[in-house]
Write a protein that holds these residues in place. Structure first.
Motif, short mmCIF file in Angstrom:
data_model
loop_
_atom_site.label_atom_id
_atom_site.label_comp_id
_atom_site.label_asym_id
_atom_site.label_seq_id
_atom_site.Cartn_x
_atom_site.Cartn_y
_atom_site.Cartn_z
N TRP A 220 0.79 -1.22 -0.04
CA TRP A 220 0.13 0.11 0.05
C TRP A 220 0.94 1.27 0.06
O TRP A 220 0.39 2.03 -0.54
CB TRP A 220 -1.00 -0.14 1.23
N GLN A 221 1.93 1.31 0.92
CA GLN A 221 2.68 2.47 0.96
C GLN A 221 3.52 2.59 -0.38
O GLN A 221 3.72 3.80 -1.01
CB GLN A 221 4.00 2.27 2.09
N ALA A 222 3.85 1.40 -1.04
CA ALA A 222 4.46 1.75 -2.43
C ALA A 222 3.78 2.15 -3.23
O ALA A 222 4.03 3.05 -4.36
CB ALA A 222 5.10 0.24 -2.86
N SER A 223 2.42 1.86 -3.32
CA SER A 223 1.38 2.28 -4.35
C SER A 223 1.27 3.82 -4.28
O SER A 223 0.97 4.36 -5.42
CB SER A 223 0.03 1.59 -4.27
N LEU A 224 1.15 4.36 -2.99
CA LEU A 224 1.25 5.49 -2.76
C LEU A 224 2.62 6.64 -2.93
O LEU A 224 2.58 7.76 -2.82
CB LEU A 224 0.40 5.94 -1.59
N GLY A 225 3.54 5.78 -3.24
CA GLY A 225 4.90 6.42 -3.14
C GLY A 225 5.24 7.61 -3.98
O GLY A 225 5.58 8.76 -3.67
N PRO A 226 4.60 7.43 -5.35
CA PRO A 226 4.88 8.59 -6.27
C PRO A 226 4.15 10.00 -5.73
O PRO A 226 4.60 10.98 -5.77
CB PRO A 226 4.24 7.99 -7.52
N TYR A 227 2.96 9.59 -5.39
CA TYR A 227 2.03 10.80 -4.91
C TYR A 227 2.77 11.48 -3.68
O TYR A 227 2.80 12.36 -3.49
CB TYR A 227 0.68 10.29 -4.49
N LEU A 228 3.36 10.64 -2.79
CA LEU A 228 3.89 11.23 -1.47
C LEU A 228 5.14 11.62 -1.76
O LEU A 228 5.49 12.78 -0.92
CB LEU A 228 4.13 10.00 -0.59
N THR A 229 5.80 11.21 -2.73
CA THR A 229 7.20 12.01 -3.12
C THR A 229 6.95 13.40 -3.62
O THR A 229 7.38 14.57 -3.29
CB THR A 229 7.98 11.16 -4.26
#
Length: 273
Positions: A220-229
């Motif tokens: 789940w964290q990886a899927s949101l990685g680009p947005y969070l970055t």
């Protein structure tokens, strides 16, 4: 009124309505019994077991609780009913009402059976070792019986094994250097219990979420990685960025143990005036 007569009366009343709904009467966990000192409320742990019957399947409160625990482990508390327990035991539902009068009593027995597992942590020669053993055993029990975490944080559990765990923990904490009296002990227990409840509920909730969504936390964290970055690169969240980029990423057990140590370190230090 003698206990056995009262149990039989409750069972007869249950027969006139929804048998399962009778177990869902909440908070009615005490029973009246005539004693030399008058009529007293007697909890399920102090009531004698019903007299054995000439029946193919012998029952006891311990056996009922063990069966209920197995069902709750598999289906959760929402999937627990007297009919399912009776079917698992191979008896008619009405037989169970001789042993527990409502859902609250059933949950009391189940919870105290889990506390019996926690009590096996025992006492150690040093206070911190005792607290660590009890709390870690509590985490193990909550992960093995996830429904147990749902029942933490309400009214105190007062079964004999729960009291034994409470005594062991309180006695150990009373020996901590920063605990100088009963007020300090109450605050220390409050802080420790708040940590345990919060940490266990969070971990169990994450496990349930992973099962229901089919997605582990890391995925789940990886899927949101680009947005969070992208959000962190705006510079509007510098402290969050430090936590995400520079902070240690511990697994659930490491996080639990690290935070538990922090709580105990705080208890050890002398409180501020």
């Amino acid at each position: 009124m003698p206990v056995q007569d009262s149990c039989q009366r409750q069972a007869a009343e249950a027969a006139t309505g929804d048998r399962d709904s009778h177990l869902h009467l909440r908070y009615r966990t005490l029973y009246r019994m005539d004693t030399p000192h008058g009529s007293e409320s007697v909890p399920v742990w102090e009531r004698p077991e019903p007299q054995p019957r000439a029946a193919p399947v012998p029952l006891s409160r311990a056996k009922i609780a063990a069966t209920a625990i197995r069902l709750a482990d598999e289906h959760g508390l929402d999937g627990l009913s007297v009919r399912k327990i009776a079917k698992e035991l191979g008896v008619g539902p009405m037989r169970l009402y001789d042993y527990v009068i409502n859902r609250s009593e059933l949950l009391d027995l189940m919870v105290d059976a889990v506390y019996a597992q926690i009590a096996e942590a025992g006492q150690h020669s040093e206070w911190r070792a005792t607290v660590l053993a009890v709390v870690r055993r509590t985490r193990d029990a909550a992960l093995a019986h996830e429904w147990f975490s749902d029942l933490l944080g309400g009214r105190p559990h007062l079964g004999p094994h729960a009291l034994a765990v409470g005594e062991s923990t309180a006695a150990a904490l009373s020996q901590a250097p920063g605990v100088r009296g009963i007020d300090d002990l109450q605050r220390a227990l409050g802080a420790l219990n708040a940590f345990i409840i919060g940490a266990l509920r969070r971990e169990v909730t994450e496990r349930r979420t992973a099962r229901s969504t089919g997605t582990e936390l890391t995925a789940w964290q990886a899927s949101l990685g680009p947005y969070l970055t992208r959000m962190l690169e705006t510079g509007r969240y510098p402290t969050v960025a430090r936590l995400v980029i520079d902070g240690a990423h511990l697994n659930a057990e490491e996080t639990f143990n690290h935070n538990l140590a922090t709580i105990l370190d705080g208890i050890t230090s002398h409180p501020h005036p």
